[in-house]
Write a protein that holds these residues in place. Structure first.
Motif, PDB file in Angstrom:
ATOM      1  N   SER B 177       5.592 -23.693   0.902  1.00  0.00           N
ATOM      2  CA  SER B 177       4.730 -22.864   1.746  1.00  0.00           C
ATOM      3  C   SER B 177       5.212 -23.026   3.172  1.00  0.00           C
ATOM      4  O   SER B 177       6.191 -23.744   3.431  1.00  0.00           O
ATOM      5  CB  SER B 177       3.282 -23.328   1.629  1.00  0.00           C
ATOM      6  OG  SER B 177       3.139 -24.592   2.248  1.00  0.00           O
ATOM      7  N   LYS B 178       4.523 -22.397   4.082  1.00  0.00           N
ATOM      8  CA  LYS B 178       4.921 -22.522   5.488  1.00  0.00           C
ATOM      9  C   LYS B 178       4.874 -23.971   5.943  1.00  0.00           C
ATOM     10  O   LYS B 178       5.608 -24.383   6.826  1.00  0.00           O
ATOM     11  CB  LYS B 178       4.001 -21.674   6.369  1.00  0.00           C
ATOM     12  CG  LYS B 178       4.629 -20.367   6.745  1.00  0.00           C
ATOM     13  CD  LYS B 178       3.921 -19.765   7.932  1.00  0.00           C
ATOM     14  CE  LYS B 178       4.931 -19.198   8.909  1.00  0.00           C
ATOM     15  NZ  LYS B 178       4.352 -18.454  10.000  1.00  0.00           N
ATOM     16  N   ARG B 179       3.964 -24.723   5.327  1.00  0.00           N
ATOM     17  CA  ARG B 179       3.775 -26.095   5.778  1.00  0.00           C
ATOM     18  C   ARG B 179       4.554 -27.133   4.957  1.00  0.00           C
ATOM     19  O   ARG B 179       4.874 -28.191   5.457  1.00  0.00           O
ATOM     20  CB  ARG B 179       2.276 -26.465   5.679  1.00  0.00           C
ATOM     21  CG  ARG B 179       1.432 -25.761   6.695  1.00  0.00           C
ATOM     22  CD  ARG B 179       0.032 -26.345   6.697  1.00  0.00           C
ATOM     23  NE  ARG B 179      -0.829 -25.672   7.651  1.00  0.00           N
ATOM     24  CZ  ARG B 179      -0.835 -25.940   8.953  1.00  0.00           C
ATOM     25  NH1 ARG B 179      -0.001 -26.849   9.436  1.00  0.00           N
ATOM     26  NH2 ARG B 179      -1.635 -25.312   9.768  1.00  0.00           N
ATOM     27  N   PHE B 180       4.805 -26.788   3.711  1.00  0.00           N
ATOM     28  CA  PHE B 180       5.263 -27.828   2.798  1.00  0.00           C
ATOM     29  C   PHE B 180       6.644 -27.543   2.189  1.00  0.00           C
ATOM     30  O   PHE B 180       6.867 -26.465   1.630  1.00  0.00           O
ATOM     31  CB  PHE B 180       4.221 -28.006   1.693  1.00  0.00           C
ATOM     32  CG  PHE B 180       4.510 -29.142   0.756  1.00  0.00           C
ATOM     33  CD1 PHE B 180       4.631 -30.444   1.239  1.00  0.00           C
ATOM     34  CD2 PHE B 180       4.663 -28.924  -0.604  1.00  0.00           C
ATOM     35  CE1 PHE B 180       4.892 -31.495   0.379  1.00  0.00           C
ATOM     36  CE2 PHE B 180       4.929 -29.971  -1.474  1.00  0.00           C
ATOM     37  CZ  PHE B 180       5.032 -31.249  -0.973  1.00  0.00           C
ATOM     38  N   GLY B 264      11.884 -36.269  -1.882  1.00  0.00           N
ATOM     39  CA  GLY B 264      11.464 -36.240  -0.485  1.00  0.00           C
ATOM     40  C   GLY B 264      10.598 -35.028  -0.192  1.00  0.00           C
ATOM     41  O   GLY B 264      10.508 -34.090  -1.004  1.00  0.00           O
ATOM     42  N   PHE B 265       9.965 -35.060   0.964  1.00  0.00           N
ATOM     43  CA  PHE B 265       9.089 -33.940   1.352  1.00  0.00           C
ATOM     44  C   PHE B 265       9.013 -33.837   2.867  1.00  0.00           C
ATOM     45  O   PHE B 265       9.344 -34.769   3.594  1.00  0.00           O
ATOM     46  CB  PHE B 265       7.678 -34.144   0.793  1.00  0.00           C
ATOM     47  CG  PHE B 265       6.883 -35.171   1.579  1.00  0.00           C
ATOM     48  CD1 PHE B 265       7.066 -36.517   1.351  1.00  0.00           C
ATOM     49  CD2 PHE B 265       5.999 -34.763   2.595  1.00  0.00           C
ATOM     50  CE1 PHE B 265       6.369 -37.455   2.098  1.00  0.00           C
ATOM     51  CE2 PHE B 265       5.301 -35.704   3.345  1.00  0.00           C
ATOM     52  CZ  PHE B 265       5.486 -37.059   3.096  1.00  0.00           C
ATOM     53  N   THR B 266       8.557 -32.677   3.304  1.00  0.00           N
ATOM     54  CA  THR B 266       8.213 -32.476   4.715  1.00  0.00           C
ATOM     55  C   THR B 266       6.878 -31.737   4.730  1.00  0.00           C
ATOM     56  O   THR B 266       6.696 -30.768   3.975  1.00  0.00           O
ATOM     57  CB  THR B 266       9.264 -31.603   5.427  1.00  0.00           C
ATOM     58  OG1 THR B 266      10.534 -32.230   5.269  1.00  0.00           O
ATOM     59  CG2 THR B 266       8.943 -31.454   6.900  1.00  0.00           C
ATOM     60  N   TYR B 267       5.964 -32.202   5.557  1.00  0.00           N
ATOM     61  CA  TYR B 267       4.666 -31.521   5.631  1.00  0.00           C
ATOM     62  C   TYR B 267       4.270 -31.362   7.081  1.00  0.00           C
ATOM     63  O   TYR B 267       4.279 -32.319   7.862  1.00  0.00           O
ATOM     64  CB  TYR B 267       3.603 -32.336   4.883  1.00  0.00           C
ATOM     65  CG  TYR B 267       2.283 -31.618   4.798  1.00  0.00           C
ATOM     66  CD1 TYR B 267       2.109 -30.555   3.905  1.00  0.00           C
ATOM     67  CD2 TYR B 267       1.220 -31.986   5.622  1.00  0.00           C
ATOM     68  CE1 TYR B 267       0.910 -29.880   3.844  1.00  0.00           C
ATOM     69  CE2 TYR B 267       0.009 -31.308   5.563  1.00  0.00           C
ATOM     70  CZ  TYR B 267      -0.143 -30.255   4.674  1.00  0.00           C
ATOM     71  OH  TYR B 267      -1.331 -29.574   4.619  1.00  0.00           O
ATOM     72  N   LYS B 268       3.930 -30.111   7.420  1.00  0.00           N
ATOM     73  CA  LYS B 268       3.523 -29.833   8.796  1.00  0.00           C
ATOM     74  C   LYS B 268       2.019 -29.937   8.904  1.00  0.00           C
ATOM     75  O   LYS B 268       1.290 -29.126   8.336  1.00  0.00           O
ATOM     76  CB  LYS B 268       3.952 -28.416   9.188  1.00  0.00           C
ATOM     77  CG  LYS B 268       5.418 -28.315   9.458  1.00  0.00           C
ATOM     78  CD  LYS B 268       5.737 -26.991  10.099  1.00  0.00           C
ATOM     79  CE  LYS B 268       7.157 -27.022  10.589  1.00  0.00           C
ATOM     80  NZ  LYS B 268       7.466 -25.889  11.429  1.00  0.00           N
ATOM     81  N   LEU B 269       1.568 -30.953   9.621  1.00  0.00           N
ATOM     82  CA  LEU B 269       0.132 -31.103   9.834  1.00  0.00           C
ATOM     83  C   LEU B 269      -0.341 -30.006  10.788  1.00  0.00           C
ATOM     84  O   LEU B 269      -1.398 -29.410  10.606  1.00  0.00           O
ATOM     85  CB  LEU B 269      -0.165 -32.478  10.431  1.00  0.00           C
ATOM     86  CG  LEU B 269       0.222 -33.658   9.543  1.00  0.00           C
ATOM     87  CD1 LEU B 269       0.209 -34.950  10.327  1.00  0.00           C
ATOM     88  CD2 LEU B 269      -0.701 -33.748   8.350  1.00  0.00           C
ATOM     89  N   LYS B 270       0.463 -29.775  11.826  1.00  0.00           N
ATOM     90  CA  LYS B 270       0.223 -28.697  12.782  1.00  0.00           C
ATOM     91  C   LYS B 270       1.574 -28.074  13.052  1.00  0.00           C
ATOM     92  O   LYS B 270       2.596 -28.555  12.576  1.00  0.00           O
ATOM     93  CB  LYS B 270      -0.337 -29.264  14.102  1.00  0.00           C
ATOM     94  CG  LYS B 270      -1.743 -29.786  14.019  1.00  0.00           C
ATOM     95  CD  LYS B 270      -2.129 -30.288  15.409  1.00  0.00           C
ATOM     96  CE  LYS B 270      -3.455 -31.024  15.362  1.00  0.00           C
ATOM     97  NZ  LYS B 270      -3.668 -31.758  16.610  1.00  0.00           N
ATOM     98  N   ASP B 271       1.578 -27.032  13.876  1.00  0.00           N
ATOM     99  CA  ASP B 271       2.847 -26.393  14.215  1.00  0.00           C
ATOM    100  C   ASP B 271       3.851 -27.379  14.790  1.00  0.00           C
ATOM    101  O   ASP B 271       5.035 -27.288  14.538  1.00  0.00           O
ATOM    102  CB  ASP B 271       2.606 -25.280  15.244  1.00  0.00           C
ATOM    103  CG  ASP B 271       2.572 -23.940  14.537  1.00  0.00           C
ATOM    104  OD1 ASP B 271       2.704 -23.946  13.291  1.00  0.00           O
ATOM    105  OD2 ASP B 271       2.423 -22.916  15.223  1.00  0.00           O
TER     106      ASP B 271
END
Lengths: 189, 473
Positions: B177-180, B264-271
Motif C-alpha cells: 500500500s502507500k504506507r507498507f 524485511g518491511f518498511t512502514y510509514k507512520l506519517k508522510d
C-alpha cells in the motif's frame, strides 16, 4: 561526471593521503617472548611398613624400578627450557632409615645425573620430614635434557637395634616429588 | 608476522563490517535491498557492474588496536603485548567480514501502469572470520600453572570460526500500500571452506594433591570441525593455483549447500516518519562433503607416577601399571579424527530503524528521477543492528543524518556506538551520473589519520547501472 570525479577524488584522498599508518613498527612482532612456569608432579609413593616385608616374612631392603619420561628430551623442552627445579620430599614414620636414589638415564641407559636423598629413621614412629631441592641450570640442565628414563632405587638401612619389620609394623613412608619448569619461548629464534 | 599484520591493516582499510550502518536505508543504492528486502525500491531496473557492484570489508577488534601493540614509542614490545593481553577478556572479539558481489540485478514488474513489485537476484562471495579472545589460554601461555594453583582454566575460551561461502539469492519486494512495503529473499549457500571450533568445553586445573604435591585435573572436550579444507591440505600438490581453481569450482553449488532467507518491511507512520526493519540470514549450511574433524575428549587426574609400588592389589606388575598410566595419558591427548557431518547456522543479523524526514529537496523543481516518495531533502534517524554470535549478540546503535545534494548526490553521515568504539563517525556518498551509480562508504573516519589506532574499520563501494523512469509515482 564531475560529481563522480569529485567523490572519487575525495575517497582517494581519504584512503591514500589522509589515512596512513603512523608510528608503528611491525618488525617488533618477530620477538614475542613467553615465559611460562609449569608445575608438574613427578614420582610418588606412600607405603605402610608391611610393604617392606615379603610373603615369607623377611624384609625387602632394596626396591628399584624405572620410568621412561620422554617429555624431558622432547624437542620443545630442549629448545625452550631455561631452568628446572625438582623438589623431593619424604615423610617417614617407620622405625627405619632409607636412602632414595634417583638416576637420570639417557636413551642408551647411560647415567647422566644422580641424586641421593637420605631419609632418617623415625624413632618411635615420630614423623620425620625431609626435603631436597635440585636446581638444574647450565651443565646439569643439559644433562637433564638428555634424560629419557628415571630410575628410582630405595634402599632400607638395617635397624640399629637388630629388630626387623613384620606384617604388624607401624608407620609409613611417603615420598612426593614435583618439578618446576621455567620456559623462555622466543618466537624470533 | 609483519606481513600478516600489514595485510590485516590493508584488508581493514580496503573493506568494511557486518554492520552496514551506512548502506542500510540508503535506497538510492540498489544493494540496500540486500540488507532489507522490504525497503522502498527507487529504480525500475538495475544491473550491478560485475565484480564491481559491491565490495564490502570490515575488520573489528574489541580491546585493542594495532597501535597499542606496535607503536614505535620506545617501550618494550613484549611488555606492551602483555598489557594488552591482560587488559582483554574472553568477551573481546576479532572479526573480519568481507563480501564481493559477483553478479546482481533487479527489475520492477506488476500489473497495470504502476509496477509495485520488484524482483532482485545475484551471486556474492562472503568471508566471515570470528574469534573470541582465548583469555585463559593466553594466561596459561604467559604464566603457566605455577602461580595459578587452584585456578581453573576454562577451555571454552577457545571459540573461533571462519568460513568462505558463495550466496545465490532471489528477492521479492512488494509495495502493498502507500504506507507498507515488504519483501523476502531466498538464499542458497554454497560453503567453499568452513572451519569452526565453537563448542569447546572443559577445564584444566592444578590443585593441592593427597598422594603427591598436586593433582592435575584434565577435563577436555575440544573439537575442531572443518569442511572443504581436507582436500586442499591433504592433496599431494603444493600448487596454490590448483587449489584456487578447486575453490572456484565450489562457488556455484560445488560446496556444501545450505538454505536461508531474509525478511524485511518498511512502514510509514506519517508522510515523513518511517519505521523499517529486517532480519537477514536465517539459515543453515549442512556440511557433508570433504569433512575432517579433530576431537580431543577425556578426563584424567594426574598425581604423578608411582614406580616402586604399583597398585599390586590388582595383581599388576610395575610394567603393566606403567603401561596403563602411559596409555591413559596418551589416550587423553590423542586427537580423534572423524568425518562426521555437521550443520552450521549462519549468523543472524537484525536491523531496525526509525527515520524522520524534513526540509525541502533543493532539486525538486528538476525532473527528479530518484524521488520515490517525497520532496524531503533531509532525514535523521536512529538504527539498531544486532548480530548473533556464539557467546552473546553484538549490538550497535547508530544515529544518522541523510541529505540530498543536487540531483545526483546523496550523503549519509553516521555516528555509531558499538563494542569496538564510541567515536565511530561514518560517511557515505552515492553519486549518479547518467545511469551510472557510484557509491562509497567508510566508517571510523576519525581514525583515518592513523589507521593503526582504529579498532574497527569498514568500507563499501560499488558501481551500478540504474534505469529509472520518470513516470514512476
Amino acid at each position: 561526471m564531475k560529481i563522480v570525479k569529485v567523490s572519487f577524488l575525495c575517497i582517494a584522498l581519504c584512503l591514500v593521503t589522509i589515512s596512513c599508518v603512523k608510528d608503528v613498527d611491525f618488525d617488533q612482532a618477530e620477538g614475542i617472548v613467553l615465559t611460562p612456569v609449569i608445575e608438574s608432579n613427578l614420582l610418588f609413593f606412600d607405603e605402610p611398613a608391611p610393604s617392606f616385608v615379603n610373603e615369607n616374612g623377611s624384609e625387602v631392603s632394596f626396591v628399584k624400578d624405572s620410568v621412561v619420561v620422554e617429555v624431558f628430551n622432547d624437542e620443545f623442552v630442549r629448545d625452550n627450557l631455561q631452568k628446572a627445579i625438582l623438589l623431593f620430599e619424604a615423610t617417614n614414620t617407620i622405625n627405619r632409615g632409607y636412602e632414595a636414589k634417583v638416576d637420570f638415564l639417557n636413551e642408551a641407559d647411560e647415567l647422566q645425573y644422580t641424586l641421593l636423598f637420605n631419609i632418617p629413621t623415625a624413632v618411635d614412629n615420630q614423623e620425620v620430614l625431609v626435603e631436597q631441592e635440585e636446581v638444574f641450570e647450565g651443565d646439569n640442565l643439559e644433562a637433564f635434557k638428555t634424560t629419557n628414563k628415571l630410575a628410582l632405587t630405595l634402599t632400607m638401612f638395617p635397624s640399629t637395634d637388630g629388630s626387623s619389620l613384620d606384617e604388624d609394623s607401624l608407620g609409613s613412608l611417603r615420598f612426593r616429588s614435583k618439578g618446576t619448569f621455567f620456559f623462555n619461548i622466543d618466537t624470533s629464534e | 608476522m609483519k606481513k600478516v599484520c600489514q595485510l590485516f591493516l590493508i584488508v581493514s582499510c580496503v573493506c568494511s563490517s557486518q554492520n552496514k550502518q551506512l548502506l542500510y536505508g540508503f535506497n538510492e543504492v540498489p544493494q540496500a535491498l540486500l540488507i532489507n528486502p522490504g525497503t522502498q525500491v527507487e529504480n525500475d531496473w538495475y544491473v550491478g557492474i560485475p565484480l564491481l557492484s559491491h565490495l564490502h570489508a570490515n575488520v573489528g577488534m574489541s580491546g585493542l588496536s594495532a597501535y597499542d601493540v606496535f607503536a614505535k614509542d620506545g617501550r618494550d614490545f613484549n611488555s606492551k603485548l602483555r598489557d594488552v593481553v591482560y587488559s582483554m577478556d574472553d568477551k573481546d572479539v576479532f572479526a573480519i567480514n568481507q563480501q564481493l558481489e559477483i553478479l546482481s540485478g533487479g527489475f520492477a514488474f506488476g500489473n497495470g501502469y504502476k509496477k509495485n513489485e520488484y524482483l532482485s537476484f545475484g551471486l556474492y562471495e562472503e568471508l566471515d572470520v570470528f574469534s573470541y579472545f582465548p583469555k585463559d589460554y593466553a594466561v596459561l601461555a604467559y604464566e603457566g600453572n605455577f602461580n595459578n594453583i587452584n585456578r581453573t582454566f576454562d577451555l571454552s575460551d577457545l571459540n573461533v570460526s571462519g568460513e568462505l561461502i558463495s550466496v545465490l539469492h532471489v528477492g521479492y519486494n512488494k509495495k502493498v500500500s502507500k504506507r507498507f512495503t515488504m519483501g523476502a529473499r531466498g538464499k542458497i549457500y554454497s560453503s567453499i571452506v568452513n572451519v569452526n571450533s565453537t563448542g569447546n568445553r572443559g577445564t584444566f586445573v592444578t590443585v593441592p594433591g593427597r598422594d603427591n604435591f598436586y593433582k592435575h585435573i584434565f577435563n577436555l572436550g575440544l573439537e575442531l570441525r572443518t569442511s572443504g579444507l581436507a582436500s586442499l591440505t591433504n592433496d599431494e600438490n603444493s600448487d596454490v593455483g590448483s587449489d584456487i581453481s578447486t575453490l572456484k569450482r565450489r562457488i556455484l553449488f560445488g560446496g556444501n549447500l545450505g538454505l536461508g532467507f531474509d525478511v524485511g518491511f518498511t512502514y510509514k507512520l506519517k508522510d515523513n516518519l518511517t519505521i523499517d526493519g529486517s532480519i537477514q540470514d536465517i539459515g543453515f549450511i549442512r556440511h557433508k562433503k570433504d569433512i575432517e574433524n579433530h576431537k580431543l575428549d577425556g578426563y584424567y587426574e594426574f598425581e604423578g607416577i608411582n614406580p616402586l609400588f604399583p597398585e599390586s592389589s590388582q595383581g599388576q606388575t610395575a610394567q603393566e601399571y606403567w603401561d596403563e598410566v602411559a596409555e591413559q595419558y596418551e589416550n587423553l591427548f590423542e586427537v580423534e579424527k572423524t568425518k562426521d557431518k555437521y550443520t552450521t547456522w549462519r549468523p543472524v543479523k537484525l536491523n531496525a530503524a526509525i527515520n524522520y524526514a524534513f526540509g525541502s529537496n533543493s532539486s525538486k523543481e528538476d525532473c527528479d528521477c530518484m524521488a520515490n516518495d517525497d520532496a524531503y531533502g533531509n532525514a535523521v534517524g536512529v538504527q539498531l543492528f544486532a548480530v548473533n554470535r556464539p557467546k552473546q549478540p553484538q549490538l550497535a546503535l547508530t544515529a544518522f543524518y541523510y541529505k540530498r545534494l543536487f540531483n545526483q548526490l546523496r550523503i549519509k553521515a553516521t555516528y555509531t556506538l558499538d563494542s569496538y568504539s564510541s567515536t565511530n563517525l561514518g560517511l557515505g556518498i552515492s553519486a549518479h551520473m547518467g545511469n551510472v551509480n557510484f557509491y562509497v562508504m567508510a566508517d571510523n573516519l576519525l581514525k583515518f589519520q592513523n589507521l593503526a589506532k582504529a579498532q574497527s574499520l569498514s568500507l563499501q563501494l560499488g558501481f551500478n547501472y540504474i534505469i529509472k523512469t520518470n513516470e514512476k509515482q
